[in-house]
Design a protein around this motif. Structure first.
Motif, PDB file in Angstrom:
ATOM      1  N   VAL A  63     -16.118  93.149 -23.389  1.00  0.00           N
ATOM      2  CA  VAL A  63     -17.417  93.141 -22.709  1.00  0.00           C
ATOM      3  C   VAL A  63     -18.178  91.868 -23.059  1.00  0.00           C
ATOM      4  CG1 VAL A  63     -19.691  94.261 -22.635  1.00  0.00           C
ATOM      5  CG2 VAL A  63     -17.625  95.633 -22.441  1.00  0.00           C
ATOM      6  N   LYS A  64     -18.188  91.490 -24.365  1.00  0.00           N
ATOM      7  CA  LYS A  64     -18.879  90.254 -24.777  1.00  0.00           C
ATOM      8  C   LYS A  64     -18.272  89.042 -24.098  1.00  0.00           C
ATOM      9  CE  LYS A  64     -20.448  91.832 -29.296  1.00  0.00           C
ATOM     10  NZ  LYS A  64     -20.332  91.683 -30.752  1.00  0.00           N
ATOM     11  N   GLU A  65     -16.964  88.990 -24.048  1.00  0.00           N
ATOM     12  CA  GLU A  65     -16.286  87.867 -23.396  1.00  0.00           C
ATOM     13  C   GLU A  65     -16.626  87.821 -21.912  1.00  0.00           C
ATOM     14  OE1 GLU A  65     -11.759  86.215 -22.775  1.00  0.00           O
ATOM     15  OE2 GLU A  65     -12.164  87.559 -24.446  1.00  0.00           O
ATOM     16  N   GLY A  66     -16.688  88.990 -21.282  1.00  0.00           N
ATOM     17  CA  GLY A  66     -17.064  89.062 -19.871  1.00  0.00           C
ATOM     18  C   GLY A  66     -18.486  88.563 -19.646  1.00  0.00           C
ATOM     19  N   LEU A  67     -19.424  88.915 -20.535  1.00  0.00           N
ATOM     20  CA  LEU A  67     -20.802  88.435 -20.419  1.00  0.00           C
ATOM     21  C   LEU A  67     -20.862  86.915 -20.543  1.00  0.00           C
ATOM     22  CD1 LEU A  67     -22.791  91.094 -22.490  1.00  0.00           C
ATOM     23  CD2 LEU A  67     -22.914  90.698 -20.043  1.00  0.00           C
ATOM     24  N   ASN A  68     -20.115  86.372 -21.484  1.00  0.00           N
ATOM     25  CA  ASN A  68     -20.083  84.916 -21.642  1.00  0.00           C
ATOM     26  C   ASN A  68     -19.549  84.235 -20.382  1.00  0.00           C
ATOM     27  OD1 ASN A  68     -21.109  85.039 -24.238  1.00  0.00           O
ATOM     28  ND2 ASN A  68     -19.093  85.036 -25.202  1.00  0.00           N
ATOM     29  N   LEU A  69     -18.475  84.787 -19.830  1.00  0.00           N
ATOM     30  CA  LEU A  69     -17.915  84.219 -18.604  1.00  0.00           C
ATOM     31  C   LEU A  69     -18.904  84.320 -17.437  1.00  0.00           C
ATOM     32  CD1 LEU A  69     -14.224  85.445 -18.799  1.00  0.00           C
ATOM     33  CD2 LEU A  69     -15.030  83.102 -18.958  1.00  0.00           C
ATOM     34  N   GLU A  70     -19.609  85.440 -17.365  1.00  0.00           N
ATOM     35  CA  GLU A  70     -20.578  85.624 -16.288  1.00  0.00           C
ATOM     36  C   GLU A  70     -21.721  84.614 -16.414  1.00  0.00           C
ATOM     37  OE1 GLU A  70     -23.207  89.157 -14.208  1.00  0.00           O
ATOM     38  OE2 GLU A  70     -22.606  89.367 -16.293  1.00  0.00           O
ATOM     39  N   GLN A  71     -22.224  84.400 -17.643  1.00  0.00           N
ATOM     40  CA  GLN A  71     -23.294  83.426 -17.850  1.00  0.00           C
ATOM     41  C   GLN A  71     -22.830  82.025 -17.480  1.00  0.00           C
ATOM     42  OE1 GLN A  71     -24.434  84.029 -21.913  1.00  0.00           O
ATOM     43  NE2 GLN A  71     -25.732  85.787 -21.456  1.00  0.00           N
ATOM     44  N   THR A  72     -21.620  81.686 -17.862  1.00  0.00           N
ATOM     45  CA  THR A  72     -21.070  80.375 -17.513  1.00  0.00           C
ATOM     46  C   THR A  72     -20.965  80.231 -15.996  1.00  0.00           C
ATOM     47  OG1 THR A  72     -19.794  80.381 -19.570  1.00  0.00           O
ATOM     48  CG2 THR A  72     -19.125  78.819 -17.870  1.00  0.00           C
ATOM     49  N   ALA A  73     -20.490  81.287 -15.353  1.00  0.00           N
ATOM     50  CA  ALA A  73     -20.353  81.245 -13.888  1.00  0.00           C
ATOM     51  C   ALA A  73     -21.722  81.119 -13.226  1.00  0.00           C
ATOM     52  CB  ALA A  73     -19.639  82.500 -13.391  1.00  0.00           C
ATOM     53  N   ARG A  74     -22.727  81.811 -13.756  1.00  0.00           N
ATOM     54  CA  ARG A  74     -24.075  81.725 -13.172  1.00  0.00           C
ATOM     55  C   ARG A  74     -24.652  80.329 -13.332  1.00  0.00           C
ATOM     56  NH1 ARG A  74     -27.225  86.829 -12.347  1.00  0.00           N
ATOM     57  NH2 ARG A  74     -25.732  88.490 -12.653  1.00  0.00           N
ATOM     58  N   LYS A  75     -24.445  79.727 -14.506  1.00  0.00           N
ATOM     59  CA  LYS A  75     -24.935  78.368 -14.719  1.00  0.00           C
ATOM     60  C   LYS A  75     -24.277  77.415 -13.723  1.00  0.00           C
ATOM     61  CE  LYS A  75     -25.978  78.854 -19.627  1.00  0.00           C
ATOM     62  NZ  LYS A  75     -25.556  78.485 -20.992  1.00  0.00           N
ATOM     63  N   PHE A  76     -22.979  77.547 -13.563  1.00  0.00           N
ATOM     64  CA  PHE A  76     -22.250  76.697 -12.631  1.00  0.00           C
ATOM     65  C   PHE A  76     -22.739  76.933 -11.204  1.00  0.00           C
ATOM     66  CE2 PHE A  76     -18.618  75.981  -9.766  1.00  0.00           C
ATOM     67  CZ  PHE A  76     -18.429  74.642 -10.009  1.00  0.00           C
ATOM     68  N   ALA A  77     -22.895  78.207 -10.855  1.00  0.00           N
ATOM     69  CA  ALA A  77     -23.362  78.540  -9.506  1.00  0.00           C
ATOM     70  C   ALA A  77     -24.790  78.046  -9.310  1.00  0.00           C
ATOM     71  CB  ALA A  77     -23.282  80.042  -9.268  1.00  0.00           C
ATOM     72  N   GLY A  78     -25.615  78.099 -10.366  1.00  0.00           N
ATOM     73  CA  GLY A  78     -26.991  77.622 -10.258  1.00  0.00           C
ATOM     74  C   GLY A  78     -27.043  76.147  -9.951  1.00  0.00           C
ATOM     75  N   THR A  79     -26.210  75.360 -10.606  1.00  0.00           N
ATOM     76  CA  THR A  79     -26.190  73.929 -10.312  1.00  0.00           C
ATOM     77  C   THR A  79     -25.650  73.680  -8.919  1.00  0.00           C
ATOM     78  OG1 THR A  79     -24.005  73.660 -11.337  1.00  0.00           O
ATOM     79  CG2 THR A  79     -25.919  73.285 -12.743  1.00  0.00           C
TER      80      THR A  79
END
Length: 189
Positions: A63-79
């Motif tokens: 779950v923690k790893e999934g949250l980290n991946l999701e945050q990374t994906a959101r940052k990338f998507a935000g840019t």
């Protein structure tokens, strides 16, 4: 025959000893199989217990790893969102400019056609009215100059109109060829 009796006794005794050996081997094999089955069973129970204990930890880690991946994906998507938004705004601005240019051209064409139609009908245009306004100002200035410095007596309205008409004619003659003749209005029969 003696040999035969001895051989028969040996075979009987060897049969009984081999049957004992076989029975012992069967029991030994049975015991080994049951011990192996018991060990397999215990290994499965141990694996199940470990999976329960470590499964929760493993799940939480995933779950923690999934949250980290999701945050990374959101940052990338935000840019990437800003880039996409800029491209879309640019395209919208271009479309707006094209629409404005097209509207301006359409308006110009409409104005030109209306102006041509009014000219064909004999309606004076903006330039004609400006020229006429300048002529009226010139005539007004000439009238003031010829009228002199003394103010005229007030006369009744119908006499003023009668006096103004001859003065106008004289001023028109003085202006010379600059004055354009008026078109005669169609008379009503």
């Amino acid at each position: 025959m003696a040999k035969f009796k001895k051989a028969a006794k040996k075979t009987a005794s060897s049969r009984s000893s081999s049957s004992v050996d076989m029975q012992a081997q069967a029991e030994k094999l049975s015991k080994t199989l049951s011990e192996s089955a018991q060990q397999i069973w215990l290994a499965g129970v141990g694996a199940f217990g470990r999976a329960q204990a470590e499964g929760t930890k493993l799940f939480e880690g995933l779950v923690k790893e999934g949250l980290n991946l999701e945050q990374t994906a959101r940052k990338f998507a935000g840019t990437r969102t800003h880039v996409v938004r800029d491209v879309v705004e640019n395209r919208v601005d271009q479309a707006r400019e094209r629409a404005t240019d097209t509207w301006d051209r359409l308006e110009k064409v409409f104005e030109d056609r209306v102006q041509r139609a009014l000219t064909k009908l004999g309606v004076p245009g903006r330039d004609d009215l400006a020229d006429l306004s300048k002529r009226v100002e010139t005539l007004t200035a000439e009238l003031r100059r010829q009228g002199g410095g003394s103010p005229a007596r007030k006369a009744p309205a119908h006499k003023k109109a009668a006096k103004a008409a001859p003065a106008k004619k004289a001023t028109t003659k003085a202006a010379g060829k600059r004055a354009t003749p008026r078109k005669k209005a169609p008379s009503k029969a």
